[in-house]
Scaffold this motif. Sequence first.
Motif, PDB file in Angstrom:
ATOM      1  N   UNK A  77      53.492   5.696  29.182  1.00 15.65           N
ATOM      2  CA  UNK A  77      53.123   6.915  29.909  1.00 15.65           C
ATOM      3  C   UNK A  77      53.711   8.144  29.221  1.00 15.65           C
ATOM      4  N   UNK A  78      54.956   8.057  28.775  1.00 14.15           N
ATOM      5  CA  UNK A  78      55.588   9.174  28.067  1.00 14.15           C
ATOM      6  C   UNK A  78      54.875   9.478  26.763  1.00 14.15           C
ATOM      7  N   UNK A  79      54.506   8.441  26.022  1.00 19.93           N
ATOM      8  CA  UNK A  79      53.816   8.634  24.757  1.00 19.93           C
ATOM      9  C   UNK A  79      52.475   9.323  24.962  1.00 19.93           C
ATOM     10  N   UNK A  80      51.722   8.858  25.940  1.00 21.14           N
ATOM     11  CA  UNK A  80      50.416   9.454  26.223  1.00 21.14           C
ATOM     12  C   UNK A  80      50.578  10.898  26.695  1.00 21.14           C
ATOM     13  N   UNK A  81      51.563  11.154  27.536  1.00 18.75           N
ATOM     14  CA  UNK A  81      51.781  12.520  28.025  1.00 18.75           C
ATOM     15  C   UNK A  81      52.174  13.460  26.889  1.00 18.75           C
ATOM     16  N   UNK A  82      53.049  13.017  25.995  1.00 21.23           N
ATOM     17  CA  UNK A  82      53.435  13.860  24.852  1.00 21.23           C
ATOM     18  C   UNK A  82      52.241  14.129  23.942  1.00 21.23           C
ATOM     19  N   UNK A  83      51.404  13.117  23.741  1.00 27.22           N
ATOM     20  CA  UNK A  83      50.213  13.307  22.910  1.00 27.22           C
ATOM     21  C   UNK A  83      49.248  14.278  23.582  1.00 27.22           C
ATOM     22  N   UNK A  84      49.116  14.195  24.897  1.00 28.27           N
ATOM     23  CA  UNK A  84      48.216  15.097  25.627  1.00 28.27           C
ATOM     24  C   UNK A  84      48.723  16.534  25.603  1.00 28.27           C
ATOM     25  N   UNK A  85      50.030  16.723  25.456  1.00 27.99           N
ATOM     26  CA  UNK A  85      50.599  18.067  25.385  1.00 27.99           C
ATOM     27  C   UNK A  85      50.498  18.658  23.980  1.00 27.99           C
ATOM     28  N   UNK A  86      49.977  17.879  23.026  1.00 25.91           N
ATOM     29  CA  UNK A  86      49.760  18.401  21.682  1.00 25.91           C
ATOM     30  C   UNK A  86      50.797  18.017  20.658  1.00 25.91           C
ATOM     31  N   UNK A  87      51.694  17.096  20.970  1.00 31.49           N
ATOM     32  CA  UNK A  87      52.697  16.649  20.007  1.00 31.49           C
ATOM     33  C   UNK A  87      51.995  15.832  18.919  1.00 31.49           C
ATOM     34  N   UNK A  88      51.966  16.341  17.665  1.00 27.66           N
ATOM     35  CA  UNK A  88      51.212  15.631  16.621  1.00 27.66           C
ATOM     36  C   UNK A  88      51.772  14.254  16.277  1.00 27.66           C
ATOM     37  N   UNK A  89      53.092  14.094  16.331  1.00 29.69           N
ATOM     38  CA  UNK A  89      53.665  12.773  16.026  1.00 29.69           C
ATOM     39  C   UNK A  89      53.300  11.757  17.101  1.00 29.69           C
ATOM     40  N   UNK A  90      53.343  12.175  18.350  1.00 32.74           N
ATOM     41  CA  UNK A  90      52.972  11.272  19.441  1.00 32.74           C
ATOM     42  C   UNK A  90      51.492  10.914  19.358  1.00 32.74           C
ATOM     43  N   UNK A  91      50.669  11.911  19.001  1.00 32.88           N
ATOM     44  CA  UNK A  91      49.233  11.658  18.868  1.00 32.88           C
ATOM     45  C   UNK A  91      48.981  10.660  17.748  1.00 32.88           C
ATOM     46  N   UNK A  92      49.656  10.827  16.627  1.00 34.35           N
ATOM     47  CA  UNK A  92      49.490   9.900  15.499  1.00 34.35           C
ATOM     48  C   UNK A  92      49.931   8.496  15.891  1.00 34.35           C
ATOM     49  N   UNK A  93      51.063   8.392  16.576  1.00 34.05           N
ATOM     50  CA  UNK A  93      51.541   7.080  17.015  1.00 34.05           C
ATOM     51  C   UNK A  93      50.554   6.439  17.978  1.00 34.05           C
ATOM     52  N   UNK A  94      50.007   7.228  18.877  1.00 29.31           N
ATOM     53  CA  UNK A  94      49.048   6.714  19.845  1.00 29.31           C
ATOM     54  C   UNK A  94      47.798   6.200  19.142  1.00 29.31           C
ATOM     55  N   UNK A  95      47.299   6.960  18.154  1.00 27.52           N
ATOM     56  CA  UNK A  95      46.135   6.516  17.399  1.00 27.52           C
ATOM     57  C   UNK A  95      46.440   5.244  16.614  1.00 27.52           C
ATOM     58  N   UNK A  96      47.630   5.167  16.041  1.00 28.29           N
ATOM     59  CA  UNK A  96      48.008   3.968  15.289  1.00 28.29           C
ATOM     60  C   UNK A  96      48.063   2.740  16.194  1.00 28.29           C
ATOM     61  N   UNK A  97      48.652   2.883  17.365  1.00 30.89           N
ATOM     62  CA  UNK A  97      48.736   1.764  18.307  1.00 30.89           C
ATOM     63  C   UNK A  97      47.340   1.343  18.745  1.00 30.89           C
ATOM     64  N   UNK A  98      46.503   2.310  19.044  1.00 30.40           N
ATOM     65  CA  UNK A  98      45.141   2.004  19.487  1.00 30.40           C
ATOM     66  C   UNK A  98      44.369   1.302  18.381  1.00 30.40           C
ATOM     67  N   UNK A  99      44.550   1.768  17.140  1.00 35.82           N
ATOM     68  CA  UNK A  99      43.861   1.137  16.007  1.00 35.82           C
ATOM     69  C   UNK A  99      44.295  -0.320  15.857  1.00 35.82           C
ATOM     70  N   UNK A 100      45.587  -0.577  15.977  1.00 38.48           N
ATOM     71  CA  UNK A 100      46.093  -1.945  15.862  1.00 38.48           C
ATOM     72  C   UNK A 100      45.535  -2.818  16.984  1.00 38.48           C
ATOM     73  N   UNK A 101      45.513  -2.287  18.196  1.00 36.33           N
ATOM     74  CA  UNK A 101      44.996  -3.061  19.324  1.00 36.33           C
ATOM     75  C   UNK A 101      43.511  -3.353  19.163  1.00 36.33           C
ATOM     76  N   UNK A 102      42.756  -2.390  18.660  1.00 41.31           N
ATOM     77  CA  UNK A 102      41.326  -2.601  18.460  1.00 41.31           C
ATOM     78  C   UNK A 102      41.073  -3.616  17.358  1.00 41.31           C
TER      79      UNK A 102
END
Length: 144
Positions: A77-102
Motif C-alpha cells: 500500500x505504501x509503495x502504490x501510494x508513493x508511486x501515485x504521488x509521483x515518486x519516480x523511484x516508487x513508480x519504477x519499482x512498482x512497474x518492475x514488480x508488476x512486470x515480474x508478476x506478469x
Amino acid sequence: MSDNTPDNKKSTDEYRVGYGKPPARTRFKKGKSGNPSGRPKGTPNFATALERALGEQVVVNEGGQRYTLSKLEAAVKQLVNRAAQGDPRATQQLFNVRHVLESDSGESNLLSLNITEADELVLHHLIARIRATTPGGTDDGCHA
C-alpha cells in the motif's frame, strides 16, 4: 609398515596422500558432521523468517479509521501510494514488480486491458521520464 587405516583396509604403502585424498586420520568420521556447531535444527532460514515477518499484523490509521493489515499489505500500500504521488523511484519499482508478476503468470494483463495507441504512447513517455530521473536508468528498446 602395514598399518590398517580405519576407512579402508589397504596398508599405508598402497594409499597415496594427495589432492582429493587426505590422510585417513584427518578425515571426517562416518556419521559425524563436518560442522558440529552449525545451524541448530528448527532454526528458520531467511525465507521462513521473511515470510513470518511479512505475515505479522499491524494497525494502520487511514482516513481516521483503524485497519489491521499484514506488514506485506501495508508495504504494498505504501509503495502504490508513493508511486501515485509521483515518486519516480516508487513508480519504477512498482512497474518492475508488476512486470515480474506478469512474466511469471505467463499471460499479459496489458493485452486484456484493450490499450489504445494513445495509452501506449502515454506509457512510453512515462517510462522515458522515469528513466531520465532514475540514476542508472537504461533504455531497453522502448521508444516513443
